[in-house]
Scaffold this motif. Structure first.
Motif, PDB file in Angstrom:
ATOM      1  N   GLY A 130      44.682  -5.547  71.204  1.00 37.84           N
ATOM      2  CA  GLY A 130      44.300  -4.730  70.056  1.00 37.84           C
ATOM      3  C   GLY A 130      45.270  -4.901  68.913  1.00 37.84           C
ATOM      4  N   HIS A 131      44.735  -4.874  67.714  1.00 40.52           N
ATOM      5  CA  HIS A 131      45.613  -4.769  66.558  1.00 40.52           C
ATOM      6  C   HIS A 131      44.969  -3.782  65.603  1.00 40.52           C
ATOM      7  N   SER A 132      45.758  -3.204  64.740  1.00 42.51           N
ATOM      8  CA  SER A 132      45.250  -2.133  63.894  1.00 42.51           C
ATOM      9  C   SER A 132      45.519  -2.419  62.439  1.00 42.51           C
ATOM     10  N   HIS A 133      44.657  -1.814  61.604  1.00 40.42           N
ATOM     11  CA  HIS A 133      44.803  -1.911  60.154  1.00 40.42           C
ATOM     12  C   HIS A 133      45.134  -0.515  59.638  1.00 40.42           C
ATOM     13  N   GLY A 134      46.328  -0.328  59.124  1.00 41.17           N
ATOM     14  CA  GLY A 134      46.714   0.958  58.560  1.00 41.17           C
ATOM     15  C   GLY A 134      47.093   1.987  59.611  1.00 41.17           C
ATOM     16  N   LEU A 135      47.239   1.597  60.875  1.00 41.12           N
ATOM     17  CA  LEU A 135      47.637   2.520  61.922  1.00 41.12           C
ATOM     18  C   LEU A 135      48.976   2.083  62.510  1.00 41.12           C
ATOM     19  N   VAL A 136      49.745   3.063  63.050  1.00 40.60           N
ATOM     20  CA  VAL A 136      51.023   2.753  63.677  1.00 40.60           C
ATOM     21  C   VAL A 136      50.780   2.491  65.154  1.00 40.60           C
ATOM     22  N   ASP A 137      51.353   1.418  65.674  1.00 35.38           N
ATOM     23  CA  ASP A 137      51.185   1.074  67.077  1.00 35.38           C
ATOM     24  C   ASP A 137      51.619   2.239  67.967  1.00 35.38           C
ATOM     25  N   GLU A 138      50.863   2.470  69.063  1.00 34.12           N
ATOM     26  CA  GLU A 138      51.118   3.616  69.930  1.00 34.12           C
ATOM     27  C   GLU A 138      52.528   3.600  70.515  1.00 34.12           C
ATOM     28  N   SER A 139      53.024   2.412  70.894  1.00 38.41           N
ATOM     29  CA  SER A 139      54.361   2.351  71.479  1.00 38.41           C
ATOM     30  C   SER A 139      55.431   2.731  70.463  1.00 38.41           C
ATOM     31  N   ILE A 140      55.196   2.394  69.201  1.00 36.43           N
ATOM     32  CA  ILE A 140      56.145   2.768  68.145  1.00 36.43           C
ATOM     33  C   ILE A 140      56.108   4.281  67.930  1.00 36.43           C
ATOM     34  N   LYS A 141      54.893   4.853  67.914  1.00 34.89           N
ATOM     35  CA  LYS A 141      54.755   6.302  67.757  1.00 34.89           C
ATOM     36  C   LYS A 141      55.440   7.029  68.906  1.00 34.89           C
ATOM     37  N   ARG A 142      55.277   6.507  70.129  1.00 39.54           N
ATOM     38  CA  ARG A 142      55.895   7.121  71.297  1.00 39.54           C
ATOM     39  C   ARG A 142      57.416   7.034  71.200  1.00 39.54           C
ATOM     40  N   SER A 143      57.908   5.877  70.762  1.00 44.76           N
ATOM     41  CA  SER A 143      59.346   5.687  70.607  1.00 44.76           C
ATOM     42  C   SER A 143      59.921   6.670  69.594  1.00 44.76           C
ATOM     43  N   ARG A 144      59.215   6.823  68.468  1.00 43.12           N
ATOM     44  CA  ARG A 144      59.696   7.736  67.418  1.00 43.12           C
ATOM     45  C   ARG A 144      59.707   9.177  67.901  1.00 43.12           C
ATOM     46  N   GLU A 145      58.647   9.586  68.610  1.00 44.61           N
ATOM     47  CA  GLU A 145      58.582  10.971  69.077  1.00 44.61           C
ATOM     48  C   GLU A 145      59.650  11.234  70.127  1.00 44.61           C
ATOM     49  N   GLY A 146      59.880  10.244  71.011  1.00 43.97           N
ATOM     50  CA  GLY A 146      60.929  10.401  72.010  1.00 43.97           C
ATOM     51  C   GLY A 146      62.304  10.516  71.379  1.00 43.97           C
ATOM     52  N   LEU A 147      62.581   9.658  70.407  1.00 45.69           N
ATOM     53  CA  LEU A 147      63.873   9.708  69.712  1.00 45.69           C
ATOM     54  C   LEU A 147      64.044  11.018  68.953  1.00 45.69           C
ATOM     55  N   ARG A 148      62.950  11.502  68.366  1.00 47.09           N
ATOM     56  CA  ARG A 148      63.011  12.776  67.621  1.00 47.09           C
ATOM     57  C   ARG A 148      63.371  13.924  68.569  1.00 47.09           C
ATOM     58  N   ALA A 149      62.739  13.956  69.741  1.00 48.75           N
ATOM     59  CA  ALA A 149      63.011  15.019  70.710  1.00 48.75           C
ATOM     60  C   ALA A 149      64.447  14.953  71.214  1.00 48.75           C
ATOM     61  N   VAL A 150      64.905  13.753  71.563  1.00 50.26           N
ATOM     62  CA  VAL A 150      66.273  13.581  72.054  1.00 50.26           C
ATOM     63  C   VAL A 150      67.289  13.971  70.980  1.00 50.26           C
ATOM     64  N   GLY A 151      67.049  13.514  69.744  1.00 48.75           N
ATOM     65  CA  GLY A 151      67.972  13.802  68.652  1.00 48.75           C
ATOM     66  C   GLY A 151      68.032  15.281  68.305  1.00 48.75           C
ATOM     67  N   LEU A 152      66.864  15.940  68.258  1.00 44.57           N
ATOM     68  CA  LEU A 152      66.824  17.361  67.905  1.00 44.57           C
ATOM     69  C   LEU A 152      67.525  18.201  68.972  1.00 44.57           C
ATOM     70  N   SER A 153      67.278  17.886  70.235  1.00 46.47           N
ATOM     71  CA  SER A 153      67.926  18.651  71.303  1.00 46.47           C
ATOM     72  C   SER A 153      69.436  18.406  71.304  1.00 46.47           C
ATOM     73  N   LEU A 154      69.844  17.195  70.949  1.00 45.56           N
ATOM     74  CA  LEU A 154      71.283  16.894  70.877  1.00 45.56           C
ATOM     75  C   LEU A 154      71.955  17.727  69.787  1.00 45.56           C
ATOM     76  N   VAL A 155      71.308  17.872  68.644  1.00 52.71           N
ATOM     77  CA  VAL A 155      71.865  18.691  67.558  1.00 52.71           C
ATOM     78  C   VAL A 155      72.017  20.144  68.008  1.00 52.71           C
ATOM     79  N   VAL A 156      70.977  20.679  68.669  1.00 50.93           N
ATOM     80  CA  VAL A 156      71.023  22.064  69.146  1.00 50.93           C
ATOM     81  C   VAL A 156      72.192  22.264  70.114  1.00 50.93           C
ATOM     82  N   LEU A 157      72.333  21.322  71.055  1.00 53.19           N
ATOM     83  CA  LEU A 157      73.402  21.441  72.051  1.00 53.19           C
ATOM     84  C   LEU A 157      74.787  21.276  71.423  1.00 53.19           C
ATOM     85  N   ALA A 158      74.891  20.394  70.438  1.00 57.40           N
ATOM     86  CA  ALA A 158      76.186  20.177  69.777  1.00 57.40           C
ATOM     87  C   ALA A 158      76.644  21.435  69.048  1.00 57.40           C
TER      88      ALA A 158
END
Length: 254
Positions: free
Chosen positions: A52-80
Motif C-alpha cells: 500500500g501507498h498513500s496520497h496525503g496520508l501519514v503511514d500507520e507505522s509513523i503515526k504509531r511511532s509518533r504516538e508512542g514517543l509522545r506518550a513516553v515523553g509526556l510521562s517522562l516530563v510528569v515523573l521528572a
C-alpha cells in the motif's frame, strides 16, 4: 456522449474510454483497468503489487511511532517534575523512605529511554527488548524496597519533617499515577505490551509513594515499627506487578 469530449484528470493522468472499460493512466505506475459496474476506486489509497501507498496520508507505522514517543515523553516530563519536587523535600527531611521512593521514581523514568528508542526505530523486536528492561526495572524496584524495609526492621530510624514527608508521598503518588495512565492508555491503543508493562511499573511506584505517606502517618502516631512492615507489604505488591508485567510482555494477556 457523441460529439462531446470527456476530459478527466486524476493525479496528473488522463482518462481514456476503451469499449466498456475505463482506463486511468498514472504517471507513477502505468495503466489501471476497472469495470464500470465495480468502480469503487479509492482516491486516497491505492495498492500496487501487494504494497500500500498513500496520497496525503501519514503511514500507520509513523503515526504509531509518533504516538508512542509522545506518550513516553509526556510521562517522562510528569515523573521528572515529581522527582525534582521530592528531591527538594528529601534534602530538607533526610528521610530514608523518601530516598527509596526517589530511587523508584528515577528507575521508572529511566525506562523511557529504551521504550523511546524502540518507538523511534519502529521495531517490534526493540519494543520486546524494551519490555524486558521494564520488567527488570520493576523487579529491581521491588528489591530496593525489600532491602530498605528489612534494614529498617534491624535498624529503626524515624524520619523528621513529617508533614513535608507526607506531601512528598502525595506528589510521588500523583506523578506516578498520571504517568501510569498515559502509558497504559497509549499501550492499549498501540497494542504495545512494553508500554503497558511500563504503565504497570509507574503504577507500582505510585504504591511505593503511598507507603511514604503511610510512614509519615504511623510515625506521627508513635509507631515507627509499622514503617518497615508497610515497606515489606509494598514489596509484595511490586513483586506481583513484576509477574503480571512479565506475562504481559510475554504475550499472555489476561
Amino acid at each position: 456522449m457523441p460529439g462531446q469530449t470527456l476530459a478527466y484528470e486524476h493525479l496528473g493522468g488522463d482518462l481514456h474510454r476503451h469499449g466498456n472499460e475505463l482506463s486511468h493512466s498514472y504517471h507513477h505506475d502505468g495503466p489501471h483497468t476497472h469495470e464500470p459496474e465495480s468502480h469503487s476506486h479509492s482516491h486516497n489509497r491505492h495498492r500496487h503489487g501487494g504494497h500500500g501507498h498513500s496520497h496525503g496520508l501519514v503511514d500507520e507505522s509513523i503515526k504509531r511511532s509518533r504516538e508512542g514517543l509522545r506518550a513516553v515523553g509526556l510521562s517522562l516530563v510528569v515523573l521528572a517534575v515529581a522527582a525534582l519536587a521530592q528531591t527538594a523535600i528529601f534534602l530538607a527531611s533526610g528521610s530514608v523512605a523518601l530516598l527509596a521512593d526517589l530511587i523508584h521514581n528515577f528507575g521508572d523514568a529511566s525506562t523511557a529511554i529504551p521504550l523511546g528508542v524502540a518507538f523511534l526505530l519502529r521495531s517490534a523486536r526493540a519494543e520486546r527488548i524494551a519490555g524486558l528492561f521494564v520488567v527488570a526495572a520493576i523487579f529491581i524496584s521491588a528489591c530496593v524496597a525489600g532491602v530498605e524495609a528489612i534494614s529498617r526492621l534491624i535498624h529503626p530510624q524515624a524520619p523528621t519533617h513529617l508533614l513535608a514527608l507526607a506531601g512528598a508521598g502525595l506528589i510521588g503518588f500523583a506523578g506516578n499515577w498520571i504517568a501510569a495512565g498515559i502509558r497504559t492508555r497509549a499501550g492499549n491503543r498501540l497494542e504495545s505490551p512494553a508500554l503497558i508493562a511500563d504503565g504497570n511499573h509507574a503504577r507500582a511506584d505510585s504504591y511505593v509513594s503511598l507507603a511514604v505517606l503511610a510512614t509519615a502517618a504511623v510515625v506521627a502516631l508513635g509507631l515507627p515499627l509499622a514503617d518497615p512492615l508497610i515497606g515489606l507489604a509494598i514489596t509484595a505488591v511490586i513483586l506481583k506487578i513484576t509477574w503480571d508485567s512479565w506475562r504481559t510482555v510475554r504475550g499472555h494477556h489476561h
